[in-house]
Enzyme design. Structure first.
Site, PDB file in Angstrom:
ATOM      1  N   HIS A  15       0.871  -1.205   0.000  1.00  0.00           N
ATOM      2  CA  HIS A  15       0.000   0.000   0.000  1.00  0.00           C
ATOM      3  C   HIS A  15       0.892   1.234   0.000  1.00  0.00           C
ATOM      4  O   HIS A  15       1.505   1.572   1.011  1.00  0.00           O
ATOM      5  CB  HIS A  15      -0.903   0.021   1.238  1.00  0.00           C
ATOM      6  CG  HIS A  15      -1.797   1.225   1.289  1.00  0.00           C
ATOM      7  ND1 HIS A  15      -3.156   1.129   1.414  1.00  0.00           N
ATOM      8  CD2 HIS A  15      -1.539   2.556   1.201  1.00  0.00           C
ATOM      9  CE1 HIS A  15      -3.690   2.334   1.425  1.00  0.00           C
ATOM     10  NE2 HIS A  15      -2.718   3.223   1.305  1.00  0.00           N
ATOM     11  N   LEU A  18       2.492   7.150  -4.471  1.00  0.00           N
ATOM     12  CA  LEU A  18       3.687   7.650  -5.171  1.00  0.00           C
ATOM     13  C   LEU A  18       3.484   9.043  -5.742  1.00  0.00           C
ATOM     14  O   LEU A  18       4.451   9.672  -6.161  1.00  0.00           O
ATOM     15  CB  LEU A  18       4.066   6.714  -6.314  1.00  0.00           C
ATOM     16  CG  LEU A  18       4.901   5.480  -5.979  1.00  0.00           C
ATOM     17  CD1 LEU A  18       5.146   4.669  -7.254  1.00  0.00           C
ATOM     18  CD2 LEU A  18       6.221   5.848  -5.316  1.00  0.00           C
ATOM     19  N   ASN A  43      -5.166   7.386  -5.962  1.00  0.00           N
ATOM     20  CA  ASN A  43      -5.831   8.649  -5.589  1.00  0.00           C
ATOM     21  C   ASN A  43      -5.049   9.874  -6.058  1.00  0.00           C
ATOM     22  O   ASN A  43      -4.692  10.746  -5.282  1.00  0.00           O
ATOM     23  CB  ASN A  43      -6.118   8.711  -4.076  1.00  0.00           C
ATOM     24  CG  ASN A  43      -4.868   8.694  -3.216  1.00  0.00           C
ATOM     25  OD1 ASN A  43      -3.845   8.136  -3.599  1.00  0.00           O
ATOM     26  ND2 ASN A  43      -4.949   9.298  -2.037  1.00  0.00           N
ATOM     27  N   LYS A 101      -9.597  -0.055  -5.671  1.00  0.00           N
ATOM     28  CA  LYS A 101      -9.585   0.584  -4.355  1.00  0.00           C
ATOM     29  C   LYS A 101     -10.904   1.273  -4.042  1.00  0.00           C
ATOM     30  O   LYS A 101     -11.375   2.108  -4.819  1.00  0.00           O
ATOM     31  CB  LYS A 101      -8.445   1.615  -4.328  1.00  0.00           C
ATOM     32  CG  LYS A 101      -8.356   2.434  -3.054  1.00  0.00           C
ATOM     33  CD  LYS A 101      -7.821   1.608  -1.904  1.00  0.00           C
ATOM     34  CE  LYS A 101      -7.906   2.351  -0.593  1.00  0.00           C
ATOM     35  NZ  LYS A 101      -6.628   2.473   0.079  1.00  0.00           N
ATOM     36  N   HIS A 138     -10.257   1.349   1.994  1.00  0.00           N
ATOM     37  CA  HIS A 138     -10.028   2.331   3.059  1.00  0.00           C
ATOM     38  C   HIS A 138     -11.243   2.226   3.981  1.00  0.00           C
ATOM     39  O   HIS A 138     -12.324   2.693   3.637  1.00  0.00           O
ATOM     40  CB  HIS A 138      -9.883   3.742   2.491  1.00  0.00           C
ATOM     41  CG  HIS A 138      -9.565   4.757   3.559  1.00  0.00           C
ATOM     42  ND1 HIS A 138      -8.351   5.387   3.643  1.00  0.00           N
ATOM     43  CD2 HIS A 138     -10.297   5.209   4.601  1.00  0.00           C
ATOM     44  CE1 HIS A 138      -8.349   6.188   4.702  1.00  0.00           C
ATOM     45  NE2 HIS A 138      -9.521   6.104   5.308  1.00  0.00           N
ATOM     46  N   HIS A 176      -4.326  -0.611   5.853  1.00  0.00           N
ATOM     47  CA  HIS A 176      -3.832   0.189   6.995  1.00  0.00           C
ATOM     48  C   HIS A 176      -4.767   0.128   8.201  1.00  0.00           C
ATOM     49  O   HIS A 176      -5.320   1.125   8.620  1.00  0.00           O
ATOM     50  CB  HIS A 176      -3.536   1.631   6.589  1.00  0.00           C
ATOM     51  CG  HIS A 176      -4.539   2.331   5.722  1.00  0.00           C
ATOM     52  ND1 HIS A 176      -5.875   2.371   6.028  1.00  0.00           N
ATOM     53  CD2 HIS A 176      -4.402   3.019   4.568  1.00  0.00           C
ATOM     54  CE1 HIS A 176      -6.507   3.047   5.104  1.00  0.00           C
ATOM     55  NE2 HIS A 176      -5.641   3.445   4.202  1.00  0.00           N
ATOM     56  N   LEU A 226      -4.628   9.238   8.074  1.00  0.00           N
ATOM     57  CA  LEU A 226      -5.925   8.575   8.179  1.00  0.00           C
ATOM     58  C   LEU A 226      -5.784   7.124   7.739  1.00  0.00           C
ATOM     59  O   LEU A 226      -5.096   6.879   6.743  1.00  0.00           O
ATOM     60  CB  LEU A 226      -6.953   9.304   7.313  1.00  0.00           C
ATOM     61  CG  LEU A 226      -7.407  10.648   7.894  1.00  0.00           C
ATOM     62  CD1 LEU A 226      -8.228  11.427   6.887  1.00  0.00           C
ATOM     63  CD2 LEU A 226      -8.173  10.455   9.203  1.00  0.00           C
ATOM     64  N   HIS A 258       3.300  14.620   1.349  1.00  0.00           N
ATOM     65  CA  HIS A 258       2.649  15.895   1.049  1.00  0.00           C
ATOM     66  C   HIS A 258       3.707  16.985   1.154  1.00  0.00           C
ATOM     67  O   HIS A 258       4.634  16.869   1.959  1.00  0.00           O
ATOM     68  CB  HIS A 258       1.540  16.196   2.056  1.00  0.00           C
ATOM     69  CG  HIS A 258       0.359  15.273   1.956  1.00  0.00           C
ATOM     70  ND1 HIS A 258      -0.660  15.486   1.055  1.00  0.00           N
ATOM     71  CD2 HIS A 258       0.049  14.140   2.626  1.00  0.00           C
ATOM     72  CE1 HIS A 258      -1.561  14.516   1.186  1.00  0.00           C
ATOM     73  NE2 HIS A 258      -1.155  13.685   2.122  1.00  0.00           N
ATOM     74  N   ALA A 270      -3.766  14.859   5.607  1.00  0.00           N
ATOM     75  CA  ALA A 270      -3.473  13.571   6.240  1.00  0.00           C
ATOM     76  C   ALA A 270      -2.442  12.811   5.430  1.00  0.00           C
ATOM     77  O   ALA A 270      -2.548  12.721   4.208  1.00  0.00           O
ATOM     78  CB  ALA A 270      -4.756  12.756   6.349  1.00  0.00           C
TER      79      ALA A 270
HETATM   80  C1  NCD Z   1      -3.336   9.182   2.121  1.00  0.00           C
HETATM   81  C2  NCD Z   1      -2.881  10.213   1.082  1.00  0.00           C
HETATM   82  O1  NCD Z   1      -2.301  11.232   1.489  1.00  0.00           O
HETATM   83  O2  NCD Z   1      -3.059   9.981  -0.110  1.00  0.00           O
HETATM   84  N1  NCD Z   1      -3.327   9.783   3.413  1.00  0.00           N
HETATM   85  C3  NCD Z   1      -3.272   9.145   4.601  1.00  0.00           C
HETATM   86  O3  NCD Z   1      -3.386   9.799   5.640  1.00  0.00           O
HETATM   87  N2  NCD Z   1      -3.057   7.852   4.684  1.00  0.00           N
HETATM   88  C4  NCD Z   1      -4.658   8.628   1.744  1.00  0.00           C
HETATM   89  C5  NCD Z   1      -5.035   7.398   2.526  1.00  0.00           C
HETATM   90  O4  NCD Z   1      -4.473   6.314   2.339  1.00  0.00           O
HETATM   91  O5  NCD Z   1      -5.934   7.501   3.377  1.00  0.00           O
HETATM   92 ZN    ZN Z   2      -3.106   5.170   1.770  1.00  0.00          ZN
END
Ligand code: NCD
Ligand code: ZN
Length: 351
Positions: A15, A18, A43, A101, A138, A176, A226, A258, A270
């Site tokens: 998981h 990228l 995403n 997904k 998710h 996750h 998250l 990020h 997140a």
């Molecule tokens: C992920 C993201 O930033 O794309 N963020 C996260 O907090 N895990 C999206 C996700 O897997 O929930």
């Molecule tokens: Zn994720």
């Protein structure tokens, strides 16, 4: 004498985020150094909803790989209310799409085009079940009135259990996982279900969002992801599952980079960036549980077996050597702050 090196079959990350473009080119080498393959999340903005988009994204990833690094991206499609049976069949036939997904709409970063009601996905799910295409989930409900810390447990009861009753042969990965409820569900459920566990949910409880390791108070946005970090009892349950001999639990980093400024903000997004330190962090967690000998099964065998892919033949070595996680790393035009920046880790992946 304490172990000083640890050699494992090269692991895979089941998981991973990228991203795309120059930012992707900066984070990809971190993953490719550690892992042979990764399930790449769809995403993006806009999301990867078609096989054609997944094939093109895969080409961009391969083109961005530095010479000398072997890495295989395993692509996924982003399920929407409108995903058709034909699209699922195309995905399966492509040979490069390994899962679809489910993001409940609004659950997390870039999930606005996610599923508004799973009942709208009946045709896609039936086709996935027939074609044996795994559903990656998710697992959080999104109703505003549900406490953020309860969203995973509520999802299991309200969405996952009915969904699996309707599609009992569908292969499912609950991604996750963060709670004792999820560990218990995945352990006891019938049929073909597995779960990934991140390094950060094995190492930290929710205090990490609000306190420094020294106990000083302050909001720490780089520890916000998250599903959000939970209480210590949940971390203990995850650690017990990861270090058990149950083949349903395996590695998925959910490394989610990020730009620094978008995390350190009044409404920080997140995601924890762990690609550069992933295996080291898992080794730290397994060692704390006295279970380093279980790391290889969790990191290198069980995911491949679940996804029906061959286990890797090459190996990686970790050395016991204190090192400090960098304060920031390149991320396209911006920088990304790795989780545990500035902290010392006891294991280092050998070059
Ligand atoms: C992920 C993201 O930033 O794309 N963020 C996260 O907090 N895990 C999206 C996700 O897997 O929930
Ligand atoms: Zn994720």
């Amino acid at each position: 004498m304490a172990t000083t090196t640890l050699t494992l079959t090269r692991p895979d990350d089941w998981h991973l985020h990228l991203r795309d473009g120059a930012a992707m080119a900066d984070v990809l080498p971190h993953t490719a150094r550690q892992f042979a393959r990764a399930i790449v999340m769809p995403n993006l903005k806009p999301p990867v909803t078609t096989t054609a988009q997944a094939v093109a994204y895969r080409q961009r990833i391969l083109a961005a790989l530095p010479p000398g690094l072997a890495f295989e991206p395993l692509m996924t499609l982003y399920l929407t209310d409108n995903t058709s049976a034909d699209e699922i069949r195309r995905a399966k036939a492509s040979g490069v799409v390994h899962g679809v997904k489910l993001y409940p709409a609004g659950a997390t970063t870039n999930s606005d085009s996610g599923v508004t009601d799973i009942r709208r996905c009946k045709v896609a799910l039936e086709t996935m079940q027939r074609e044996d295409m795994p559903l990656l989930i998710h697992g959080e409900v999104t109703h505003a009135e549900v406490d953020v810390f309860d969203r995973e447990a509520r999802f299991i009861d309200e969405v996952l259990i009915p969904l699996r009753r309707s599609f009992p042969a569908l292969r499912v990965v609950l991604e996750h996982i963060t709670t004792r409820a999820a560990v218990q569900y995945v352990t006891e459920a019938e049929g073909r279900i597995a779960a990934t566990i991140t390094a950060h949910h094995l190492l930290y409880n929710r205090n990490a969002i609000f306190l420094t390791p020294g106990g000083r108070a302050g909001v720490r946005p780089h520890y916000y992801c998250l599903p959000v970090l939970k209480r210590e009892i949940h971390r203990q349950a995850l650690l017990a599952a990861a270090t058990s001999d149950n083949a349903r639990f395996f590695l998925g980093t959910d490394s989610a980079p990020h730009p620094r400024g978008e995390k350190e903000s009044a409404c920080g997004c997140a995601g924890c960036f762990t690609a550069a330190t992933a295996l080291e962090m898992y080794a730290m967690a397994f060692e704390q549980a006295g279970a380093l000998d279980r790391l290889e099964a969790f990191a290198s065998f069980r995911g491949a077996d679940f996804y029906r892919l061959p286990r890797n033949a090459s190996r990686v070595t970790l050395e016991r050597r204190d090192w400090t996680v960098p304060e920031e790393l390149r991320f396209g035009e911006a920088t990304v702050v790795p989780l545990a920046a500035g902290e010392t880790l006891p294991w280092k992946l050998a070059a």
